[in-house]
Design a protein around this motif. Structure first.
Motif, PDB file in Angstrom:
ATOM      1  N   LEU A  56       0.830  -1.208   0.000  1.00  0.00           N
ATOM      2  CA  LEU A  56       0.000   0.000   0.000  1.00  0.00           C
ATOM      3  C   LEU A  56       0.868   1.263   0.000  1.00  0.00           C
ATOM      4  O   LEU A  56       0.721   2.136  -0.868  1.00  0.00           O
ATOM      5  CB  LEU A  56      -0.920  -0.003   1.236  1.00  0.00           C
ATOM      6  CG  LEU A  56      -1.622   1.315   1.541  1.00  0.00           C
ATOM      7  CD1 LEU A  56      -2.555   1.736   0.416  1.00  0.00           C
ATOM      8  CD2 LEU A  56      -2.400   1.224   2.862  1.00  0.00           C
ATOM      9  N   THR A  57       1.763   1.360   0.979  1.00  0.00           N
ATOM     10  CA  THR A  57       2.557   2.586   1.078  1.00  0.00           C
ATOM     11  C   THR A  57       3.434   2.753  -0.166  1.00  0.00           C
ATOM     12  O   THR A  57       3.577   3.856  -0.685  1.00  0.00           O
ATOM     13  CB  THR A  57       3.414   2.590   2.371  1.00  0.00           C
ATOM     14  OG1 THR A  57       4.190   1.388   2.421  1.00  0.00           O
ATOM     15  CG2 THR A  57       2.551   2.651   3.613  1.00  0.00           C
ATOM     16  N   ALA A  61       3.445   5.868  -2.770  1.00  0.00           N
ATOM     17  CA  ALA A  61       4.700   6.630  -2.783  1.00  0.00           C
ATOM     18  C   ALA A  61       5.271   6.700  -4.197  1.00  0.00           C
ATOM     19  O   ALA A  61       5.830   7.725  -4.609  1.00  0.00           O
ATOM     20  CB  ALA A  61       5.715   5.996  -1.828  1.00  0.00           C
ATOM     21  N   ALA A  62       5.115   5.609  -4.956  1.00  0.00           N
ATOM     22  CA  ALA A  62       5.676   5.581  -6.312  1.00  0.00           C
ATOM     23  C   ALA A  62       4.945   6.549  -7.247  1.00  0.00           C
ATOM     24  O   ALA A  62       5.511   7.005  -8.236  1.00  0.00           O
ATOM     25  CB  ALA A  62       5.600   4.158  -6.867  1.00  0.00           C
ATOM     26  N   ALA A  63       3.670   6.846  -6.930  1.00  0.00           N
ATOM     27  CA  ALA A  63       2.874   7.676  -7.832  1.00  0.00           C
ATOM     28  C   ALA A  63       2.850   9.145  -7.427  1.00  0.00           C
ATOM     29  O   ALA A  63       2.662  10.021  -8.270  1.00  0.00           O
ATOM     30  CB  ALA A  63       1.442   7.138  -7.889  1.00  0.00           C
ATOM     31  N   PRO A  69       2.179  15.124   1.512  1.00  0.00           N
ATOM     32  CA  PRO A  69       1.778  14.450   2.750  1.00  0.00           C
ATOM     33  C   PRO A  69       0.745  13.363   2.467  1.00  0.00           C
ATOM     34  O   PRO A  69      -0.204  13.584   1.709  1.00  0.00           O
ATOM     35  CB  PRO A  69       1.142  15.572   3.593  1.00  0.00           C
ATOM     36  CG  PRO A  69       1.372  16.839   2.857  1.00  0.00           C
ATOM     37  CD  PRO A  69       1.760  16.520   1.446  1.00  0.00           C
ATOM     38  N   VAL A  70       0.943  12.187   3.041  1.00  0.00           N
ATOM     39  CA  VAL A  70      -0.014  11.101   2.866  1.00  0.00           C
ATOM     40  C   VAL A  70      -0.137  10.333   4.169  1.00  0.00           C
ATOM     41  O   VAL A  70       0.863  10.080   4.853  1.00  0.00           O
ATOM     42  CB  VAL A  70       0.389  10.168   1.696  1.00  0.00           C
ATOM     43  CG1 VAL A  70       1.776   9.601   1.864  1.00  0.00           C
ATOM     44  CG2 VAL A  70      -0.618   9.055   1.497  1.00  0.00           C
ATOM     45  N   LEU A  71      -1.371  10.043   4.556  1.00  0.00           N
ATOM     46  CA  LEU A  71      -1.629   9.210   5.735  1.00  0.00           C
ATOM     47  C   LEU A  71      -2.477   8.024   5.305  1.00  0.00           C
ATOM     48  O   LEU A  71      -3.587   8.203   4.790  1.00  0.00           O
ATOM     49  CB  LEU A  71      -2.379  10.013   6.812  1.00  0.00           C
ATOM     50  CG  LEU A  71      -2.926   9.169   7.982  1.00  0.00           C
ATOM     51  CD1 LEU A  71      -1.788   8.538   8.785  1.00  0.00           C
ATOM     52  CD2 LEU A  71      -3.816  10.005   8.890  1.00  0.00           C
ATOM     53  N   HIS A  72      -1.952   6.819   5.493  1.00  0.00           N
ATOM     54  CA  HIS A  72      -2.742   5.619   5.256  1.00  0.00           C
ATOM     55  C   HIS A  72      -3.330   5.192   6.597  1.00  0.00           C
ATOM     56  O   HIS A  72      -2.632   4.667   7.465  1.00  0.00           O
ATOM     57  CB  HIS A  72      -1.868   4.513   4.657  1.00  0.00           C
ATOM     58  CG  HIS A  72      -1.304   4.871   3.319  1.00  0.00           C
ATOM     59  ND1 HIS A  72      -2.091   5.000   2.193  1.00  0.00           N
ATOM     60  CD2 HIS A  72      -0.036   5.162   2.910  1.00  0.00           C
ATOM     61  CE1 HIS A  72      -1.338   5.326   1.158  1.00  0.00           C
ATOM     62  NE2 HIS A  72      -0.092   5.444   1.563  1.00  0.00           N
TER      63      HIS A  72
END
Ligand SMILES: *Cc1c(COP(=O)(O)O)cnc(C)c1O
Length: 456
Positions: A56-57, A61-63, A69-72
């Protein structure tokens, strides 16, 4: 050396770890046929959970533009177990919670407020106050809830530290399972975007409240095609752009795109992957990844389902009319949806002998029944399997989300123990208790055992 690398190869695949774990669970006495042995146990594959979290991460992250900022946030309802939340936090995830109980679990796991999102459709004033005080992100469901937030935020001396957003329903349509379709024209969730006047009302609502900085959607679930989920996210992004254009600034700075990636219950193949979902999003909403919005995701089932296994003893076998039936200890209490909606929630049944070795033999159609006292308590009907015998075990894979973690207390059946397992490079299986089995004294206490005379 060759044997060792073979073990390593086996331990590297989820299916390859399963059979050694079943055998070890029997050998180490976690489940079995011996008198007094537990008839039912649940296993979680720790390496599998870590692999899904990394997938998932890694996919996002690749895109995403670097530095976005990203929170899963893991949807706690899928597996409300504190050690699981802790494991996911260690793998870089936060929590999405939808009740005071789920919030308490996230806090018990040590998940910080700024990595927690509160989403329930019926939050009380006390819950909202607590979330704002703690600095937990809140997604409001409807105009009345927004009015409550007006009261709470309006009274505060400073703007809230907690990010606040609104959930929209893009009304993009249903998937294959009605009970899990959150984006129908008449869904109970969020503000219906295509209702007359809704869009203009939403833009005004944001312009009037500078502290509204997020938009939320959760339009997928089991049975919903990726293209339909991506269409919902495209609607969300377009609305954010419209609000920001009207505001003349980037007021909406974060899009919470929910969870809902479906899971394959038919085989060990993990499909669709997170990478496939990200590709569908990139195609439908290329701008989502350009860094102009922070992202929040809320996956549940797709992170945990493939990594849970129910193991249950076959207590008896019988025939009734023309029907062959295996009576096991796994039924509605651990597979509630399968028992009540078998067409929507089919599960695989893996046969093992009493020693925990995969059972072979000519297939015979058998019904796999649970222990509860109603006729529909079945995990499978007319399933072609080697002829089961008392003392054998059945494995029910893909049950790490919403199955044994969403226990159903019918017939006062106890919550079974949950053990996490890891397989070392030399092939040794190590178990860690995640949730103890519920004993009958706990069942009595929950059932008002201390209030025996209350109604006399
Ligand atoms: C249930 C739920 C999720 C998780 O859904 P999955 O299908 O398990 O990924 C995410 N967000 C919200 C608001 C939910 O209700």
């Amino acid at each position: 050396m060759a044997a060792n690398s073979e073990v390593k190869g086996v331990a590297a695949s989820a299916a390859g770890r399963r059979d050694p774990a079943v055998r070890a669970a029997v050998e180490q006495g976690l489940v079995g046929a011996a008198d007094g042995a537990e008839p039912l146990v649940c296993l979680l594959d720790v390496a599998g959970i870590r692999a899904s979290a990394a997938a998932l991460t890694g996919a996002f992250a690749a895109a995403l533009a670097p530095g976005t900022p990203v929170l899963h946030a893991f949807a706690v309802k899928a597996a409300p177990l504190v050690p699981v939340l802790r494991l996911l936090a260690d793998a870089g995830l936060g929590c999405e919670v939808a009740s005071p109980g789920e919030l308490a679990l996230a806090r018990a796991a040590g998940v910080p407020a700024d990595r927690t999102v509160l989403d329930s459709p019926a939050k009380t004033p006390a819950e909202l106050r607590e979330a704002l005080a703690l600095g937990i992100a809140v997604n409001a469901d409807n105009p009345q809830e927004l009015a409550r937030l007006d009261g709470l935020v309006g009274r505060a001396a400073t703007p809230p530290a907690a990010p606040i957003g609104l959930r929209i329903n893009p009304q993009t349509g249903a998937g294959a399972i009605d009970a899990l379709s959150t984006a129908t024209a008449t869904s109970k969730f969020g503000i219906a975007l295509r209702d007359p006047g809704a869009r203009a009302w939403l833009v005004r609502a944001y312009l009037d409240r500078p502290w509204l900085t997020r938009l939320h959607i959760h339009s997928g679930s089991q049975g919903v095609p990726l293209a339909l989920i991506a269409e919902g996210v495209r609607e969300l992004h377009a609305l954010a752009e419209e609000i920001n254009a009207a505001a003349g600034r980037r007021q909406v700075d974060t899009l919470d795109i929910g969870g809902g990636l479906p899971v394959n219950f038919a085989s060990d193949e993990e499909t669709p992957t997170f990478a496939r979902y990200v590709a569908a999003l990139r195609e439908a909403v290329p701008a989502l990844f350009d860094g102009s919005y922070g992202l929040v995701t809320e996956f549940g089932r797709s992170l945990l389902a493939k990594h849970g296994l129910v193991l249950a003893r076959v207590e008896y076998t019988k025939t009734s009319g023309s029907r062959s039936i295996a009576l096991t200890h796994a039924g509605v209490q651990v597979a509630t949806r399968t028992a009540y909606a078998p067409a929507a929630w089919p599960v695989r049944i893996l046969p093992y002998d009493a020693k925990g070795a995969p059972k072979t033999g000519d297939p015979v159609a058998q019904d796999i029944a649970g222990p509860a006292c109603f006729a529909g308590d079945l995990l499978a009907t007319a399933r072609e399997l080697p002829r089961l015998a008392p003392g054998d075990l059945i494995g029910v894979p893909d049950t790490g989300a919403y199955f044994f973690t969403a226990h159903y207390g019918y017939n006062s059946l106890p919550r079974p123990a949950v053990h996490g397992f890891t397989v070392t490079e030399s092939g040794e299986v190590r178990f860690r208790l995640v949730r103890p089995a519920q004993d009958v004294s706990a069942i009595v206490a929950e059932a008002g055992g201390d209030l025996r005379d209350a109604l006399l």
